[in-house]
Design a protein around this motif. Structure first.
Motif, PDB file in Angstrom:
ATOM      1  N   UNK A   1      56.008  34.687  45.090  1.00  0.00           N
ATOM      2  CA  UNK A   1      55.031  34.248  44.082  1.00  0.00           C
ATOM      3  C   UNK A   1      53.912  35.286  43.999  1.00  0.00           C
ATOM      4  N   UNK A   2      53.653  35.744  42.761  1.00  0.00           N
ATOM      5  CA  UNK A   2      52.573  36.716  42.560  1.00  0.00           C
ATOM      6  C   UNK A   2      51.239  35.992  42.652  1.00  0.00           C
ATOM      7  N   UNK A   3      50.440  36.383  43.586  1.00  0.00           N
ATOM      8  CA  UNK A   3      49.144  35.740  43.775  1.00  0.00           C
ATOM      9  C   UNK A   3      48.054  36.490  43.004  1.00  0.00           C
ATOM     10  N   UNK A   4      47.055  35.734  42.449  1.00  0.00           N
ATOM     11  CA  UNK A   4      45.935  36.336  41.734  1.00  0.00           C
ATOM     12  C   UNK A   4      45.060  37.101  42.711  1.00  0.00           C
ATOM     13  N   UNK A   5      44.540  38.232  42.231  1.00  0.00           N
ATOM     14  CA  UNK A   5      43.668  39.057  43.059  1.00  0.00           C
ATOM     15  C   UNK A   5      42.335  39.252  42.364  1.00  0.00           C
ATOM     16  N   UNK A   6      41.307  39.592  43.142  1.00  0.00           N
ATOM     17  CA  UNK A   6      40.008  39.979  42.598  1.00  0.00           C
ATOM     18  C   UNK A   6      39.960  41.490  42.607  1.00  0.00           C
ATOM     19  N   UNK A   7      39.864  42.075  41.434  1.00  0.00           N
ATOM     20  CA  UNK A   7      39.860  43.519  41.296  1.00  0.00           C
ATOM     21  C   UNK A   7      38.450  43.985  40.951  1.00  0.00           C
ATOM     22  N   UNK A   8      37.901  44.860  41.796  1.00  0.00           N
ATOM     23  CA  UNK A   8      36.557  45.389  41.580  1.00  0.00           C
ATOM     24  C   UNK A   8      36.626  46.856  41.209  1.00  0.00           C
ATOM     25  N   UNK A   9      35.848  47.214  40.214  1.00  0.00           N
ATOM     26  CA  UNK A   9      35.751  48.629  39.854  1.00  0.00           C
ATOM     27  C   UNK A   9      35.029  49.344  40.976  1.00  0.00           C
ATOM     28  N   UNK A  10      35.633  50.427  41.449  1.00  0.00           N
ATOM     29  CA  UNK A  10      35.101  51.077  42.644  1.00  0.00           C
ATOM     30  C   UNK A  10      34.878  52.559  42.433  1.00  0.00           C
ATOM     31  N   UNK A  11      34.612  52.959  41.203  1.00  0.00           N
ATOM     32  CA  UNK A  11      34.451  54.386  40.922  1.00  0.00           C
ATOM     33  C   UNK A  11      33.318  54.582  39.928  1.00  0.00           C
ATOM     34  N   UNK A  12      33.071  55.841  39.640  1.00  0.00           N
ATOM     35  CA  UNK A  12      32.131  56.140  38.559  1.00  0.00           C
ATOM     36  C   UNK A  12      32.861  55.889  37.250  1.00  0.00           C
ATOM     37  N   UNK A  13      32.419  56.532  36.195  1.00  0.00           N
ATOM     38  CA  UNK A  13      33.066  56.330  34.900  1.00  0.00           C
ATOM     39  C   UNK A  13      34.514  56.756  34.973  1.00  0.00           C
ATOM     40  N   UNK A  14      35.385  56.011  34.264  1.00  0.00           N
ATOM     41  CA  UNK A  14      36.787  56.352  34.281  1.00  0.00           C
ATOM     42  C   UNK A  14      37.599  55.414  33.429  1.00  0.00           C
ATOM     43  N   UNK A  15      38.947  55.644  33.495  1.00  0.00           N
ATOM     44  CA  UNK A  15      39.867  54.853  32.685  1.00  0.00           C
ATOM     45  C   UNK A  15      40.336  53.617  33.437  1.00  0.00           C
ATOM     46  N   UNK A  16      40.526  52.553  32.679  1.00  0.00           N
ATOM     47  CA  UNK A  16      41.021  51.279  33.210  1.00  0.00           C
ATOM     48  C   UNK A  16      42.369  51.456  33.907  1.00  0.00           C
TER      49      UNK A  16
END
Length: 746
Positions: free
Chosen positions: A6-21
């Motif tokens: 089962x694919x579990x939901x994750x919390x994804x945090x942006x961890x860089x300077x400016x950049x692409x998604x």
């Protein structure tokens, strides 16, 4: 037994300077967010005041954007199944980094989709270049937050409120359109009623709302700029409460700002200001009593569609204009300009207007086009131009209409339009000019109607000078105002039963024109009616119940079809010679009869030639080929008559003639003295005829002798008087038959 992973939901945090998604290393934990992930952009220590670009289509469960970060949809589209929260700002030295969602017009479809959208604590969402956003939950704009830009917002929530604006909703260049696609409505001023709507980018575009109605009356503020548009396309209309405001700030000589769409009930403040600020309502508007309008110097406000002015305060500075160009109901209101000078501002009613209440018009105002008075109306005004700039205004007065004004035209008191007064018993125009000595000029057309058998006052107030046309319907109509019918004025009677009565003073000039078989009716005492020599009523008659003078302080001849004078009337004639018209007042009755009663009043007229009537002179004052009926009850002799002389009235079947007589009843031979010659006349007439009838009882008898005896010697100088002779035998025989002596002039 194997179990599926089962694919579990994750919390994804942006961890860089400016950049692409799509760069997996820009996220913590590493990896591009998936459809079930919650995305945080901002809380990470490495992410502040930077920009995240969505360079591909993506779908996530939720997005939280903070700490001055910017998320651009760029060429992709983002679908957020749950909530999107945007908040906060960072201040670094002189720079402020606002947390922002930039929704850009991607390659196709909807650029941003979310469940709930929450903007708070200076957070912003902007649509760019025609981008689109779909919110299926509630879009909430907090007190310091904003939703703005150029694009389209779709609200698909099916109940309650779909957009709650406690902050700032702003249309950028190109315009912002919001569609209410289900039953969830737009709360344009937010929960606290302080929401701000800004439409100032210009270019002819602006904010468009499409839906059924707002969730509640708008109590917030609206700001517009030149050449901007606010379209409120709400099927059930909208309401702006007394706490609301709309301010238009002009920038240079640019086109007007426009509000259009659904009808609005407005009770708030409207302000037009700036450099040549202009605002036009291309929507139906009801202006409540609480409305406050301020149009600043050289600015303009126009209501171009149906407008109901229930009340309100309307204030114009120098050079400002307030125009009502659509159908307008005026039920109240206090309007004021900076003064009455040409550059003091102007309130203009250019469209059809319906007047229904009490209105204050201070300064300059005007009415063009069709104006109807359908309910009791009083207008208090300074300069009220009631026939408008072109003099073509038509007033249909169907109720009591009172105008109290200093002036009723831009330059004078002349009216060149049309006034219709008729219908109910209370319908009238009362026009009161502030200066009691002023009169107004009816140079256009006045149509008067009423009912038969009841004299209904249609015109009252200040004196009316008619230089135009008066049309009198088949009815009895009364004018209580003083009236002058000037040269070249026209009175048209619709029927023989048309009756135009003047209960105020009236003057008719020589070249006034009359058409039809109606009746001109004088009911005024005091100055009464004065008719100049040369007036010809044609087929119209003249009825006198007041004071009527033939001639304007001088002799004149007046022609009428028929004439009547009642018991309380007075007919005044001027006598300066025997020539009718130039020297003598003469009433020529050309058709019907002259029916006489009341008082005949006489004045001598001397044009400088030293006129004085002499014994035996005759003056024809009434000529009536159709017949003379009745007599005057009394004759008021003129001042300045030679001693011993008076005017007697002789009635023939077709005329009334004055003749100069002496003042002694016993002067039977009319030689100016009472002497023995008159006794001889008495002796010859005794018992035979009335030639010596001193007491006017129809016979010559002993009573007439007693009058002769008492007056013997009258008319002679005192030194020439002789003893009164004793009666003869015949006289002694009949003295006992004498009767009381009295005098009644024939």
């Amino acid at each position: 037994m194997l179990q599926a992973r089962v694919s579990r939901a994750a919390v994804k945090s942006w961890a860089a300077a400016s950049g692409n998604w799509t760069a997996a290393g820009n996220w913590s934990p590493v990896g591009v967010p998936g459809v079930a992930d919650d995305v945080l952009i901002g809380p990470h220590i490495a992410a502040a005041n930077e920009i995240v670009a969505l360079n591909a289509n993506a779908a996530v469960d939720s997005v939280t954007l903070t700490d001055g970060m910017t998320l651009r949809t760029s060429t992709g589209s983002l679908n957020v199944a749950g909530a999107t929260q945007i908040s906060g700002q960072n201040i670094v030295g002189p720079s402020t980094f606002v947390t922002r969602l930039r929704i850009e017009n991607g390659v196709g479809g909807t650029d941003f989709t979310t469940g709930n959208l929450s903007l708070s604590n200076f957070g912003r969402a902007t649509l760019e270049n025609g981008a689109s956003m779909l919110v299926s939950g509630v879009a909430t704009i907090g007190a310091d937050a904003s939703l703005s830009g150029n694009g389209v917002v779709y609200l698909s929530k099916n109940s309650a409120v779909a957009l709650d604006n406690d902050g700032r909703l702003e249309a950028a260049a190109g315009g912002l359109t919001i569609f209410q696609t289900a039953n969830g409505r737009i709360d344009l001023d937010g929960t606290n009623g302080n929401g701000l709507v800004v439409v100032s980018a210009g270019g002819g575009a602006g904010l468009t709302l499409n839906g059924d109605q707002l969730s509640d009356p708008f109590s917030g503020d609206m700001e517009m700029g030149s050449n901007s548009l606010l379209s409120m396309n709400l099927a059930n209309g909208w309401i702006a409460s007394s706490s609301s405001s709309l301010t238009v700030t002009g920038v240079g000589d640019l086109p007007t700002a426009v509000v259009n769409g659904a009808a609005v009930d407005w009770a708030g403040a409207l302000t037009v200001t700036g450099n040549h600020g202009r605002l036009r309502f291309d929507a139906d508007v009801a202006l409540a009593a609480a409305t406050v309008v301020n149009v600043n110097a050289d600015d303009e406000l126009e209501f171009a569609e149906a407008t109901d002015v229930i009340g309100g305060s309307y204030n114009l500075s120098s050079g400002a204009e307030l125009r009502f160009t659509g159908d307008t109901i005026v039920g109240g209101g206090n309007f004021s300009t900076a003064g009455v000078a040409a550059n003091s501002g102007m309130v203009s009613f250019f469209g059809p207007s319906d007047w229904q209440g009490n209105v204050q018009l201070s300064g300059r105002s005007r009415v063009n086009g069709m104006a109807t008075v359908s309910a009791t109306t009083t207008i208090d005004a300074d300069q009220f131009d009631i026939d408008g700039s072109g003099g073509l205004t038509i007033w249909d007065v169907n109720a009591a209409f009172t105008v109290n004004a200093d002036q009723i035209d831009a330059s004078n008191n002349s009216f060149d339009g049309v006034i219709d007064v008729g219908g109910g018993l209370a319908n009238r125009l009362t026009l009161n000019l502030s200066n009691p000595a002023d009169s107004w000029q009816m140079m256009g057309t006045l149509n008067l109607s009423g009912v038969s058998g009841i004299y209904i006052t249609r015109i009252a107030g200040s004196q009316m000078d008619v230089g135009g046309t008066v049309n009198v319907a088949n009815a009895d109509v009364n004018l209580s105002a003083s009236v002058t019918l000037l040269d070249n004025s026209v009175v048209n009677f619709a029927a023989s039963t048309s009756d135009l009565r003047f209960s105020g003073a009236s003057t008719i000039h020589a070249a006034a024109d009359f058409n039809g078989q109606g009746l001109l009716h004088n009911n005024a005492d005091g100055d009464g009616m004065q008719i100049a020599g040369g007036v010809n009523l044609g087929q119209a008659g003249l009825a006198n119940e007041g004071r009527l003078a033939i001639g304007l302080a001088a002799p004149g001849q007046v022609s009428v079809n028929r004439f009547s004078s009642d018991a309380d009337a007075s007919l005044h004639m001027f006598i300066g010679g025997t020539t009718p018209g130039t020297e003598l007042s003469n009433l020529l009755v050309t058709g019907g009869t002259a029916q006489l009663d009341g008082t005949l009043s006489l004045s001598l007229f001397d044009d400088g030639g030293g006129f004085a009537p002499e014994l035996g002179d005759q003056f024809a004052i009434i000529t009536a080929p159709g017949g003379v009926v009745g007599q005057f009850d009394q004759v008021v002799q003129p001042l300045g008559m030679p001693t011993g002389l008076l005017f007697e009235v002789q009635y023939t079947p077709t005329s009334v003639v004055l003749f100069v007589d002496n003042t002694f009843e016993a002067d039977f031979n009319r030689d100016g003295v009472v002497n023995g010659n008159d006794l001889a006349v008495w002796n010859a007439a005794y018992g035979v005829n009335n030639y010596a009838d001193a007491n006017n009882d129809g016979v010559s008898d002993g009573a007439d002798f007693l009058v002769w005896q008492r007056q013997y010697g009258f008319g002679l100088p005192v030194a020439m008087a002789t003893a009164v002779p004793e009666p003869t035998g015949v006289a002694l025989l009949v003295i006992s038959l004498g009767m009381g002596v009295y005098r009644r002039r024939r």
